[in-house]
Enzyme design. Structure first.
Site, PDB file in Angstrom:
ATOM      1  N   THR A 120      10.067 -18.703  -0.341  1.00 37.62           N
ATOM      2  CA  THR A 120       9.270 -19.936  -0.416  1.00 37.62           C
ATOM      3  C   THR A 120       7.766 -19.665  -0.378  1.00 37.62           C
ATOM      4  O   THR A 120       6.973 -20.578  -0.557  1.00 37.62           O
ATOM      5  CB  THR A 120       9.631 -20.897   0.741  1.00 37.62           C
ATOM      6  OG1 THR A 120       9.452 -20.198   1.973  1.00 37.62           O
ATOM      7  CG2 THR A 120      11.060 -21.372   0.628  1.00 37.62           C
ATOM      8  N   GLY A 121       7.382 -18.415  -0.167  1.00 38.84           N
ATOM      9  CA  GLY A 121       5.956 -18.082  -0.185  1.00 38.84           C
ATOM     10  C   GLY A 121       5.425 -18.092  -1.608  1.00 38.84           C
ATOM     11  O   GLY A 121       6.187 -18.175  -2.574  1.00 38.84           O
ATOM     12  N   GLN A 155       3.934 -15.675  -3.433  1.00 43.40           N
ATOM     13  CA  GLN A 155       4.387 -14.525  -4.214  1.00 43.40           C
ATOM     14  C   GLN A 155       5.897 -14.590  -4.443  1.00 43.40           C
ATOM     15  O   GLN A 155       6.386 -14.318  -5.538  1.00 43.40           O
ATOM     16  CB  GLN A 155       4.048 -13.224  -3.482  1.00 43.40           C
ATOM     17  CG  GLN A 155       2.557 -12.953  -3.352  1.00 43.40           C
ATOM     18  CD  GLN A 155       1.919 -12.621  -4.684  1.00 43.40           C
ATOM     19  OE1 GLN A 155       2.552 -12.046  -5.560  1.00 43.40           O
ATOM     20  NE2 GLN A 155       0.674 -13.006  -4.849  1.00 43.40           N
ATOM     21  N   ILE A 173       8.449  -4.878  -0.963  1.00 35.06           N
ATOM     22  CA  ILE A 173       7.254  -4.936  -1.809  1.00 35.06           C
ATOM     23  C   ILE A 173       5.971  -4.775  -0.988  1.00 35.06           C
ATOM     24  O   ILE A 173       5.000  -4.167  -1.449  1.00 35.06           O
ATOM     25  CB  ILE A 173       7.189  -6.300  -2.552  1.00 35.06           C
ATOM     26  CG1 ILE A 173       8.470  -6.537  -3.368  1.00 35.06           C
ATOM     27  CG2 ILE A 173       5.939  -6.405  -3.414  1.00 35.06           C
ATOM     28  CD1 ILE A 173       8.667  -5.606  -4.522  1.00 35.06           C
ATOM     29  N   GLU A 187       2.599  -4.301   1.051  1.00 35.03           N
ATOM     30  CA  GLU A 187       1.663  -3.258   1.421  1.00 35.03           C
ATOM     31  C   GLU A 187       1.287  -3.516   2.888  1.00 35.03           C
ATOM     32  O   GLU A 187       1.542  -4.600   3.406  1.00 35.03           O
ATOM     33  CB  GLU A 187       0.424  -3.356   0.521  1.00 35.03           C
ATOM     34  CG  GLU A 187      -0.467  -2.140   0.555  1.00 35.03           C
ATOM     35  CD  GLU A 187      -1.666  -2.274  -0.375  1.00 35.03           C
ATOM     36  OE1 GLU A 187      -2.472  -1.356  -0.391  1.00 35.03           O
ATOM     37  OE2 GLU A 187      -1.786  -3.301  -1.069  1.00 35.03           O
ATOM     38  N   TYR A 196       2.902   0.783 -15.076  1.00 39.95           N
ATOM     39  CA  TYR A 196       2.908  -0.203 -16.156  1.00 39.95           C
ATOM     40  C   TYR A 196       2.222   0.396 -17.383  1.00 39.95           C
ATOM     41  O   TYR A 196       2.689   0.256 -18.518  1.00 39.95           O
ATOM     42  CB  TYR A 196       2.176  -1.496 -15.768  1.00 39.95           C
ATOM     43  CG  TYR A 196       2.586  -2.133 -14.468  1.00 39.95           C
ATOM     44  CD1 TYR A 196       3.789  -1.818 -13.849  1.00 39.95           C
ATOM     45  CD2 TYR A 196       1.775  -3.082 -13.853  1.00 39.95           C
ATOM     46  CE1 TYR A 196       4.142  -2.411 -12.647  1.00 39.95           C
ATOM     47  CE2 TYR A 196       2.125  -3.683 -12.661  1.00 39.95           C
ATOM     48  CZ  TYR A 196       3.308  -3.338 -12.057  1.00 39.95           C
ATOM     49  OH  TYR A 196       3.644  -3.927 -10.868  1.00 39.95           O
ATOM     50  N   GLU A 207       0.888  11.373  -7.470  1.00 43.59           N
ATOM     51  CA  GLU A 207      -0.524  11.312  -7.115  1.00 43.59           C
ATOM     52  C   GLU A 207      -0.756  12.209  -5.911  1.00 43.59           C
ATOM     53  O   GLU A 207       0.196  12.707  -5.307  1.00 43.59           O
ATOM     54  CB  GLU A 207      -0.948   9.865  -6.831  1.00 43.59           C
ATOM     55  CG  GLU A 207      -0.228   9.210  -5.671  1.00 43.59           C
ATOM     56  CD  GLU A 207      -0.393   7.677  -5.655  1.00 43.59           C
ATOM     57  OE1 GLU A 207      -0.433   7.043  -6.723  1.00 43.59           O
ATOM     58  OE2 GLU A 207      -0.474   7.128  -4.542  1.00 43.59           O
ATOM     59  N   HIS A 261      -3.905   3.796  -1.866  1.00 43.14           N
ATOM     60  CA  HIS A 261      -2.594   3.879  -1.223  1.00 43.14           C
ATOM     61  C   HIS A 261      -2.711   4.610   0.110  1.00 43.14           C
ATOM     62  O   HIS A 261      -3.435   5.600   0.212  1.00 43.14           O
ATOM     63  CB  HIS A 261      -1.618   4.676  -2.092  1.00 43.14           C
ATOM     64  CG  HIS A 261      -1.099   3.898  -3.262  1.00 43.14           C
ATOM     65  ND1 HIS A 261      -0.729   4.510  -4.431  1.00 43.14           N
ATOM     66  CD2 HIS A 261      -0.892   2.583  -3.443  1.00 43.14           C
ATOM     67  CE1 HIS A 261      -0.305   3.586  -5.286  1.00 43.14           C
ATOM     68  NE2 HIS A 261      -0.395   2.406  -4.708  1.00 43.14           N
TER      69      HIS A 261
END
Lengths: 371, 292
Positions: free
Chosen positions: B17-18, B20, B96, B98, B160, B210, B247
């Site tokens: 419901t948020g 995002q 998901i 962070e 992406y 990375e 990150h």
């Protein structure tokens, strides 16, 4: 967030780890007073950067006069770009032996990790691998005393010291977990007068857990500009070149900086504007970048969630306010790409779809003579 | 078809419901993902994009037989939500968020291991198997195309970029997995590579790494015994020591995690390392040409 040594030692002391008696001093007079109270002291620069000893940031003083002189000298030092605002005057130890002990994480096994060595006092990465004992710690049980005793045995510590070592290791582990640390380190963990004592201490706290460590003191290594951009909620690091960089996503921002280097340019900064950043913060971040007088600016957007027309609107907004004083090159790909590109072209701003062309162009612009 | 998820995967969205959660639920549905239920404590009984919302994971799983979870909850709440999903037997569990506290990340990983569940993240865009129309997370759906290239990455937008270039070069993907940008994440490069090794649909692998940590070096060690070609791209060649590059895990510290260490380890294992992002797709095409 790194803590100063005296902060780390306060935490260890509260956790029952033996640490020398010490006083935090803002200047020579306080250092002299500390020496009068404590006797011979080690005067230690309180800086967040490593390698202070070699840089002259630790001096021994037997008298108050010596302590004052040491404090004055240390506070005037540039220690790898950092200047101490305080010294920590600590009762001098008669060190017989130096060990190393730390609790950190092992990303490959996803567990806390105890690292110990019978060779302390130097950076752990300089210690021979065979002299290091590593012990991964299972969750949720944590470091158990017998495990710490095993480590002490492998270090060859005799009976009393082994017991004390195991006790200290378990206390460090509790600090590591309870204080949301990334690293708790005693280097050296010294043997003085037959007892173990944390002669130096380091505690790095997880930035993402600071919200639940409200009683911990705060430190900040960031530059003024870094603070300004981070206040917008964006990841930012100053690098030192002359091409300002803004991209969306940590990986693509790093890649943009790499590509600039390959094209013969140098990035001034790392700025991750985030996936889906709104136009307001994007414009504010761009203005902050422009305020540092780059030779040129590169904006590299691969819009997954980010809408290219919003990015274009943010750029045009900055330009309308007269803040766009250097050449700007934009690479825009993704949602509403055509519209964003057209908005910029109409305003005379170079917009590319190829990262390579954009990078080559901005490097060329940065090389052009000023004026 | 692909690894970890396919057209049979029934997805539960936590934090549905948020802002995002609701937006990406809609996006996942449009991609064709079977989102069967959502959970937000205290919001049970509502609907988001036609998906019923429950107060607890247990109730949602009982009712709809969800098999996997995607978490759109903030970092500070991720531990509780991930434990709830793992306790209900869901796998994979995709975190998901962070800024999940490191100690919470350790706890989540330990519980996932104890339950034998696949944990993806934290700090990930998720994963996608294009042929199964299964997208669990936030990547833009239009960049994917079904095919034979497995992709595993730490970074989102860089994924992406590279996936879009693969698609443009007519190199579709079997599964694309973001393992996450944090220091402690669930599935590692090696664990994803093991799955690609066993997956018949996957004929080549792209690894997007990375600076920071040793996951790429460990992947290199595994790659030595792998009979599928791997092409790697590594970000952070120009990154300075001791600075966290966005990150949490992207930092060269205490002499570990440098670009050179990773590049050398991968090349020594026979992995082709692209030095620029746009070189990845041509290298994959060449590798597949040679392999097939």
């Amino acid at each position: 967030m790194k803590l100063f040594e005296y902060m780390a030692k306060d935490i260890l002391r509260a956790a029952g780890v033996p640490v020398p008696d010490g006083r935090l001093c803002a200047g020579p007079e306080e250092a002299a007073a500390a020496c009068r109270a404590l006797g011979p002291v080690a005067v230690k620069a309180q800086v967040l950067v490593g390698g202070r000893g070699k840089a002259g940031g630790i001096r021994l003083a037997a008298t108050p006069e010596e302590a004052a002189a040491a404090a004055a000298a240390i506070l005037a030092l540039d220690i790898h770009g950092e200047r101490a605002r305080h010294v920590y005057c600590e009762q001098r130890l008669d060190i017989e032996r130096e060990l190393y002990l730390a609790i950190t994480i092992d990303p490959s096994s996803r567990r806390p990790l105890l690292i110990a060595s019978a060779e302390g006092g130097i950076a752990i990465e300089e210690v021979a691998e065979k002299a290091i004992v590593r012990r991964a710690i299972d969750l949720p049980w944590g470091l158990l005393p017998y495990q710490a005793r095993q480590v002490a045995g492998r270090l060859g510590l005799p009976g009393d010291l082994a017991t004390s070592f195991a006790d200290i290791a378990c206390r460090l582990y509790r600090v590591f977990r309870g204080r949301d640390a990334e690293l708790v380190e005693c280097n050296p963990l010294a043997v003085a007068a037959g007892r173990l004592v944390a002669a130096d201490a380091r505690c790095n706290v997880d930035d993402d857990a600071l919200y639940r460590q409200e009683d911990l003191p705060r430190t900040d290594e960031a530059t003024v500009l870094e603070r300004r951009v981070r206040a917008l909620g964006l990841a930012f690091v100053q690098l030192g070149g002359d091409i300002a960089v803004m991209a969306n996503g940590a990986g693509i921002t790093m890649a943009t900086i790499d590509v600039l280097q390959r094209c013969g340019g140098r990035a001034m900064n790392f700025l991750d504007a985030g996936g889906g950043a709104a136009a307001g913060p994007t414009a504010a971040a761009l203005e902050a970048l422009l305020s540092t007088n780059p030779r040129a600016v590169l904006v590299n957007i691969f819009g997954g969630i980010t809408r290219c027309d919003e990015v274009a609107a943010a750029i045009l907004d900055v330009r309308a306010r007269g803040a766009l004083t250097v050449p700007l090159v934009v690479r825009l790909v993704g949602t509403n790409e055509a519209r964003g590109t057209e908005m910029l072209r109409a305003a005379g701003i170079a917009a590319f779809t190829s990262m390579r062309e954009a990078a080559e162009r901005v490097v060329a612009l940065a090389r052009e003579p000023l004026g | 078809m692909g690894i970890l998820v396919d057209e049979r995967t029934k997805v539960l969205v936590q934090g549905i419901t948020g802002r995002q959660g609701a937006f990406h639920t809609q996006q996942m549905l449009e991609f064709g993902t079977r989102v069967v239920a959502g959970v937000t404590p205290g919001r049970g009984g509502r609907e988001v994009a036609g998906v019923p919302v429950y107060d607890t994971v247990e109730a949602a799983v009982d009712k709809h037989g969800a098999t996997a979870a995607v978490l759109f909850v903030p970092g500070a709440l991720a531990r509780d939500a991930a434990f709830e999903a793992l306790d209900a037997g869901l796998s994979p569990v995709v975190v998901i968020a962070e800024h999940v506290p490191l100690q919470d990340g350790l706890d989540i990983a330990a519980f996932a291991a104890a339950r034998g569940a696949a944990l993806i993240g934290p700090n990930t865009y998720g994963l996608c198997t294009p042929a199964g129309r299964a997208k669990l997370g936030i990547p833009p759906g239009r960049i994917f195309r079904p095919g034979r290239v497995g992709v595993v990455a730490r970074s989102g937008t860089l994924s992406y970029e590279i996936v879009a270039a693969l698609t443009e070069a007519d190199l579709g993907q079997s599964t694309v997995v973001g393992v996450g940008g944090d220091r402690v994440v669930g599935m590692s490069f090696v664990e994803v590579l093991k799955r690609f090794a066993k997956d018949d649909e996957t004929q080549a692998v792209v690894l997007v790494g990375e600076i920071g940590g040793t996951a790429e070096e460990e992947a290199a060690e595994f790659a030595k015994g792998l009979d599928k070609p791997i092409v790697a791209y590594l970000a952070g060649a120009a990154a300075p020591q001791g600075k966290r590059m966005g990150h949490a895990g992207a930092i060269i510290e205490r002499g570990r995690g440098s670009f050179e260490s990773k590049r050398q380890a991968l090349e020594a294992a026979g992995v082709r390392v692209a030095s620029l992002p746009w070189e990845v797709a041509p290298l994959v095409a060449a590798a597949l040409g040679r392999a097939g």
